[in-house]
Design an enzyme around this catalytic site. Structure first.
Site, short mmCIF file in Angstrom:
data_model
loop_
_atom_site.label_atom_id
_atom_site.label_comp_id
_atom_site.label_asym_id
_atom_site.label_seq_id
_atom_site.Cartn_x
_atom_site.Cartn_y
_atom_site.Cartn_z
N TYR A 114 0.70 -1.35 0.04
CA TYR A 114 0.01 -0.19 -0.05
C TYR A 114 0.68 1.42 -0.01
CZ TYR A 114 -3.63 3.15 1.15
OH TYR A 114 -4.55 4.56 1.11
N ASP B 98 8.95 2.69 1.01
CA ASP B 98 8.03 3.38 1.47
C ASP B 98 7.92 2.85 2.93
OD1 ASP B 98 5.46 4.13 2.62
OD2 ASP B 98 4.40 3.60 0.89
N LYS C 171 2.91 9.19 9.04
CA LYS C 171 2.57 8.51 10.04
C LYS C 171 3.43 9.11 11.45
CE LYS C 171 -0.22 4.94 8.23
NZ LYS C 171 -0.19 4.18 7.14
C1 LIG Z 1 -0.70 4.61 5.61
C2 LIG Z 1 0.30 4.38 4.40
C3 LIG Z 1 0.53 4.97 3.42
C4 LIG Z 1 -0.50 6.22 3.07
O1 LIG Z 1 -0.44 7.18 4.17
P1 LIG Z 1 -1.80 8.32 4.16
O2 LIG Z 1 -1.01 9.37 5.03
O3 LIG Z 1 -2.76 7.42 4.95
O4 LIG Z 1 -2.16 8.93 2.89
C5 LIG Z 1 1.30 4.95 2.35
N1 LIG Z 1 2.13 3.98 2.48
C6 LIG Z 1 2.27 3.08 3.74
C7 LIG Z 1 3.05 1.93 3.65
C8 LIG Z 1 1.15 3.17 4.70
O5 LIG Z 1 0.95 2.48 5.67
#
Ligand SMILES: *Cc1c(COP(=O)(O)O)cnc(C)c1O
Length: 399
Positions: A141, A236, A264
């Site tokens: 994701y 990521d 985050k």
């Molecule tokens: C939560 C998440 C995102 C997206 O972040 P948002 O602030 O919700 O847009 C992207 N990559 C990873 C791995 C995530 O867990």
């Protein structure tokens, strides 16, 4: 006002009653809670019911709710006003904390979400390489930008098909999808599209399909492969960044990506994202370079203050505490009969036999006053505010 009445109103106002889909608890059933407040490891719903929280806002709250250091930093920042549409010291301070912990991030830009950060990093990768394709991994994701809402079709060497209505096929076709931990699959895809892949983007610990640690050699293999093929490697680290070690997964696994996507934790619970990496690449971003990217609220002083206050608490002893709490919860879950627990530090997933069984466990925990993430595929998040006794209570609830 009680939970039932509030939830009825929410259902009229928001699609599915929520502002982000997983909050609707569709995977586990029952009306979701409506939360009023949180402190430490606990939250309270609109009926005054207290829950032990293992959601942690899906990642950011590594210090727990209303952490005193974060509250104090926010109060002070509020008094100073802002945002100002100008550079502030708070941005510089937080950026130096990040670059100090993660030397591969030589230069960075703050944005307002992980989605935005990943999207911008890929735009930069395309500009830097002059190539259009990106390779991601199944179940990875990277936010909800069009090109990242793509998973594999059947078979490995296929172009992506959209996961969401509204994503044009023409966009989805620019995303290749390999299986996580399958280095050979990634290699085959790159070989099938020589000189066409701008970047490989990967969660160094897959954490959005339940927690799946990288197989030995997978991340270093991607590093070699991308270097050989002239593609950029993008980590990521939106979840892993400053949760799994002082320097994130980049430090934990000793692999140096070209670009890193953050979010985050670095916002201390406020909306944030950042992308950064090699200075020569970052200097392609406007106004230094031709890759346009901008944000009215980017680097917001409140966000920066909360993020800095959070990182400042994350010293060696905080990571030792997170590891020991993680070990304990893993043991508690195993003792309660969970067949497989997958864990990296304070990030874990109990994998049970079926999603139906997961829903059952989720309801049992909720009845006992424990809020677990409402899906088999969302990681459980421990904070420094949890106590060993809290985690033992999870075991008692499952027994
Ligand atoms: C939560 C998440 C995102 C997206 O972040 P948002 O602030 O919700 O847009 C992207 N990559 C990873 C791995 C995530 O867990």
């Amino acid at each position: 006002m009680n939970t039932d009445r509030l939830w009825e109103r929410a259902l009229r106002l928001f699609p599915g009653g929520v502002n982000s889909p997983v909050r609707a608890y569709r995977a586990v059933g029952g009306d979701p809670p409506v939360i009023v407040s949180g402190r430490g490891a606990h939250v309270w719903d609109a009926d005054g019911r207290r829950y032990l929280d293992l959601i942690g806002a899906f990642g950011p709250l590594v210090l727990g709710h209303a952490a005193p250091a974060v509250v104090a930093a926010l109060a002070a920042a509020l008094e100073r006003g802002g945002p100002f549409g100008a550079t502030t010291e708070a941005e510089i301070t937080l950026a130096e904390s990040i670059t100090g912990r993660m030397p591969v991030v030589e230069r960075l830009r703050f944005v307002n979400s992980g989605t935005e950060a990943a999207m911008s990093a890929l735009r930069l990768a395309r500009a830097a390489t002059g190539r259009d394709l990106v390779l991601k991994f199944e179940g990875g994701y990277h936010g909800h930008s069009d090109s990242m809402l793509v998973r594999a079709g059947s078979g490995l060497a296929t172009f992506g098909t959209p996961d969401s209505a509204g994503v044009p096929d023409a966009v989805a076709r620019l995303t290749l999808v390999a299986k996580y931990n399958d280095l050979q699959g990634a290699e085959d895809l790159l070989a099938a599209h020589p000189g066409a892949v701008a970047a490989v983007i990967v969660e160094p610990v897959a954490a959005n399909v339940g927690v799946v640690p990288p197989a030995p050699g997978f991340l270093s293999g991607l590093r070699e492969l991308t270097r050989r093929e002239g593609a950029l490697l993008v980590f990521d680290e939106v979840i892993t960044g400053f949760r799994v070690s002082p320097g994130g997964a980049t430090e934990l696994y000793g692999v140096q990506p070209d670009l890193v996507v953050l979010g985050k934790i670095i916002g201390g619970g406020l909306p944030v994202g950042a992308f950064g990496g090699r200075a020569d690449l970052m200097d392609l971003v406007a106004p230094q370079g031709p890759v346009y990217q901008a944000g009215t609220l980017s680097g917001h002083p409140l966000v920066m203050a909360a993020g800095q206050a959070t990182l400042a608490q994350l010293d060696v002893s905080a990571y030792a505490r997170l590891e020991s709490l993680g070990t304990r919860l893993e043991a508690v879950l195993r003792a309660a009969g969970v067949p497989r627990v997958s864990r990296v530090g304070s990030l874990l997933t109990p994998f049970v036999r079926s999603t139906e069984e997961f829903a059952l466990i989720h309801r049992r925990l909720r009845d006992a006053g424990v809020l677990a993430p409402p899906s088999q595929y969302e990681a459980w998040f421990i904070s420094t505010a949890h106590e060993p006794a809290d985690l033992d209570m999870v075991g008692a609830a499952l027994a």
